[in-house]
Design an enzyme around this catalytic site. Structure first.
Site, PDB file in Angstrom:
ATOM      1  N   CYS A   1      10.193   9.132  -1.410  1.00 26.91           N
ATOM      2  CA  CYS A   1       9.763  10.281  -0.623  1.00 26.91           C
ATOM      3  C   CYS A   1       9.203  11.316  -1.599  1.00 26.91           C
ATOM      4  O   CYS A   1       9.959  11.881  -2.392  1.00 26.91           O
ATOM      5  CB  CYS A   1      10.937  10.863   0.158  1.00 26.91           C
TER       6      CYS A   1
ATOM      7  N   ASN B   1      10.082   4.486   2.730  1.00 27.86           N
ATOM      8  CA  ASN B   1       9.960   3.544   3.840  1.00 27.86           C
ATOM      9  C   ASN B   1      11.250   2.763   4.070  1.00 27.86           C
ATOM     10  O   ASN B   1      11.936   2.389   3.123  1.00 27.86           O
ATOM     11  CB  ASN B   1       8.870   2.527   3.517  1.00 27.86           C
TER      12      ASN B   1
ATOM     13  N   HIS C   1       6.604   4.007  12.398  1.00 29.95           N
ATOM     14  CA  HIS C   1       6.555   3.922  10.939  1.00 29.95           C
ATOM     15  C   HIS C   1       7.649   4.857  10.425  1.00 29.95           C
ATOM     16  O   HIS C   1       7.434   6.051  10.242  1.00 29.95           O
ATOM     17  CB  HIS C   1       5.156   4.372  10.493  1.00 29.95           C
TER      18      HIS C   1
ATOM     19  N   HIS D   1      10.635   6.262   7.982  1.00 29.93           N
ATOM     20  CA  HIS D   1      11.157   6.351   6.621  1.00 29.93           C
ATOM     21  C   HIS D   1      12.671   6.528   6.707  1.00 29.93           C
ATOM     22  O   HIS D   1      13.188   7.098   7.668  1.00 29.93           O
ATOM     23  CB  HIS D   1      10.494   7.502   5.876  1.00 29.93           C
TER      24      HIS D   1
ATOM     25  N   ARG E   1       0.838  -1.210   0.000  1.00 32.06           N
ATOM     26  CA  ARG E   1       0.000   0.000   0.000  1.00 32.06           C
ATOM     27  C   ARG E   1       0.875   1.263   0.000  1.00 32.06           C
ATOM     28  O   ARG E   1       1.048   1.910  -1.022  1.00 32.06           O
ATOM     29  CB  ARG E   1      -0.943  -0.010   1.219  1.00 32.06           C
ATOM     30  N   ASP E   2       1.492   1.568   1.122  1.00 29.75           N
ATOM     31  CA  ASP E   2       2.274   2.803   1.225  1.00 29.75           C
ATOM     32  C   ASP E   2       3.430   2.803   0.224  1.00 29.75           C
ATOM     33  O   ASP E   2       3.780   3.832  -0.344  1.00 29.75           O
ATOM     34  CB  ASP E   2       2.823   2.925   2.654  1.00 29.75           C
TER      35      ASP E   2
END
Lengths: 302, 302
Positions: free
Chosen positions: B238, B247, B205, B207, B14-15
Site C-alpha cells: 500500500c 492487494n 478489486h 486490498h 501489473r498492479d
C-alpha cells in the site's frame, strides 16, 4: 444478548504469549494486561496454571494475577487443566477458569495424553471446585474445523463434545479452529450442526493461519453468534506451521465489527497501542494488518 | 454467469509488481505469467503501457507480452491510460485493455492530474481504438470504499462514475478499495447503491491493508458478485502505508472460494508455487497466509 453488542475474549496474554518464541518478563506481561484493560477489553485470559515444564512461558501466572491493575467489571480468566491448576488459579485471584479438550481424538491424545471422554471426566473436580468458589468455567474445544492429524472433523462430533461440556456445567464452549483451516463453507456447516444450542453458550476461537478468520466470523455473525476470542497483535503463531499466523488479531476483528455497526466497548486506538507495545517488546512485527496500516500510514493521508 | 463459478482477474504482474520495491527482470516476469497460466488463471493483467518515467517497473511491458507463452483461452490484459498506450499495447499483442480513474476527485487529481470527468473524456479514443481492434476495455475505479485524502466516498458517486464508464463502452468496472479500508458494513452499503447494475459488469478489486478483503468478498458473493481481482502472493503493497499489505492474495481468495463450494478453474497448489517462486525472486515473504501455512506446515501434519 443485544444483537449489536459483541463480546470479545482477549487471549493474547495466554494463548498468544505461550506460542511466542520470546518470553516476556512479569513486568511486561503486567503492562500488556493493563494496556488491554485500559483499551476497554472486558474479558482477558491472563495466564495458565499448567506445568511450567510444558509451558515455561506461563510459569509466573500467579504473579501476573497479583500484579495487574484490575478493573471491577473486567473478567481476568485462567486456563486450568486440572484441580491442582484450578486451586492455584483461585489462590492467585482468577475470576474465571477455563478447561480444554479437543474435537479430535488424535489431537487430544497428542496434546494432553488422554481421550476426549477421559479429559471431560478430569474436568468434573475443576467444575465442582469452581462452583464452591462461585466461579464460572469456560471450555475450549480444539480442532473444530480440522485437525493436523485427522483432517476433517465431523460437525456432529463437535456438537457431541460441546453438549457434554455444557452438561458438565461449563457456561460456555469456545470452538477453536486451532489450525485455522476453516472456510466460510466449513464454518457454515459446523454452525448449522450446532443450531439448537444457544449462541450465548458458544464462542468462536478462530485462528487466521489461512487468512479466513474474519470471513468465518462474518458467517458466525449471520448465525447470531456474538462471542469471539482474539489475540492482540495476532500474538502467537501456529505450532504446526512455523512462520504462519495464529490467533486472529483483536485489532482486525474490532475494526471489522465496528465497521459493520457492531459495538465491542473497545477503544481501537488504545488497543492498537497495546498491541504495538507488546510487538516491540517481543521484537516481532505486529500480526494485525490494521495496526500495520494505521501505524505506517503516510503523513499526508492522516 | 453460473452461480458456482467465480472469475478471478490476476493483477499481480501489473498492479502487484509496480508497487514492489524490487524490479523483476523480463525473464522473471515471463516466468511469473507462465506459472500463473499453468495454474489455470484465465485472466492475467500482464503489463502497463504508461510512461516509464512514472512506472519504471513496467518499462518492458511490450517485451513481456511477446515473451510469455500464451494459452488460447487466457486473456492477457494491459493497463493503458491513453491512446498512445493503447496503441503500444495492441502492437505488443494485448488481448484486452484497461483504463483507470477514481471515485475521489482529490485522488484522481493527485494520481493522474485531472478531474474524473476529464479522465473519462480521455478514455473515449481508447475505447474507439479498442473497438476498431475488436478488443474489450475494462475500467478501474479507485477509492470506492475510501480515499486517503477525502476519507469516505459516497456510494452514489461510485455508481455515477461506474455508469459513465459503462455507457462509454467499458465492458466491466473494477471497483477498487485502493487503500483497503472497507469493511463488510461499507461494502454492503456500496453494493446496495449499485443494485440494478448487472453483477456481470462489476468486479471487486479489494486490498487487504486492513485485513478485510476476504470478509468483504463474502459480502459481495452474497450480493451475487462473481468477479474479483487478486494478486498472487499479495504482490504489491500500500503506497499510503509502507510496510502494510496491498492487494488481497490470490491464494487466500481461491482457498476461501473453493472451501465455500465455488469453482475458479485454478489449481491452488500450482498457484502457491507461482507465488512462492516470485516471492523468493523478490526477496520478500509471501503476502499469502495460505502459502505460508502450506509451505511451512510440519512434516507430521502433511
Amino acid at each position: 444478548m443485544s444483537l449489536d453488542k459483541v463480546d470479545i475474549v482477549e487471549v493474547g496474554p495466554r494463548d498468544g504469549l505461550q506460542n511466542e518464541a520470546a518470553t516476556l518478563s512479569l513486568e511486561l506481561k503486567t503492562t500488556l494486561i493493563n494496556n488491554l484493560t485500559n483499551a476497554g477489553v472486558s474479558h482477558i485470559e491472563a495466564g495458565s496454571f499448567v506445568s511450567a515444564r510444558w509451558v515455561p512461558q506461563m510459569a509466573d501466572s500467579s504473579e501476573v494475577f497479583t500484579h495487574i491493575t484490575r478493573q471491577n467489571e473486567v473478567v481476568y480468566a485462567a486456563l486450568t487443566p486440572n484441580l491442582k491448576g484450578a486451586q492455584a488459579a483461585v489462590l492467585a485471584g482468577a475470576d474465571e477458569l477455563a478447561v480444554f479438550t479437543a474435537a479430535s481424538e488424535t489431537f487430544n491424545q497428542r496434546n494432553i495424553n488422554c481421550s476426549i471422554d477421559e479429559s471431560i471426566v478430569r474436568f468434573a473436580p475443576v467444575l465442582q471446585f469452581a462452583s464452591q468458589n462461585k466461579l464460572r468455567v469456560r471450555a475450549y474445544v480444539s480442532c473444530v474445523l480440522g485437525c493436523p492429524y485427522e483432517g476433517e472433523i465431523a460437525p456432529s462430533h463437535v456438537r457431541e463434545v460441546s453438549e457434554k461440556l455444557l452438561e458438565l456445567g461449563c457456561y460456555e464452549v469456545s470452538l477453536g479452529d486451532t489450525i485455522g483451516v476453516g472456510t466460510p463453507g466449513s464454518t457454515r456447516r459446523l454452525l448449522q450442526a450446532l443450531q439448537g444450542l444457544s449462541p450465548n453458550q458458544l464462542a468462536l476461537h478462530l485462528h487466521d493461519t489461512y487468512g479466513q478468520a474474519l470471513a468465518n466470523t462474518l458467517v458466525a455473525l449471520d448465525f447470531g453468534h456474538r462471542r469471539f476470542d482474539a489475540s492482540v497483535a495476532g500474538l502467537g503463531g501456529c505450532p504446526y506451521a512455523p512462520g504462519a499466523s495464529g490467533n486472529v488479531a483483536t485489532e482486525d476483528l474490532v475494526y471489522m465489527l465496528h465497521g459493520t455497526g457492531l459495538n465491542t466497548g473497545i477503544d481501537l486506538d488504545k488497543l492498537i497501542h497495546a498491541g504495538n507495545v507488546v510487538s516491540r517488546q517481543l521484537g516481532r512485527k505486529s500480526g494485525s494488518k490494521v495496526a500495520l496500516a494505521r501505524s505506517n500510514i503516510s503523513e499526508e493521508c492522516r
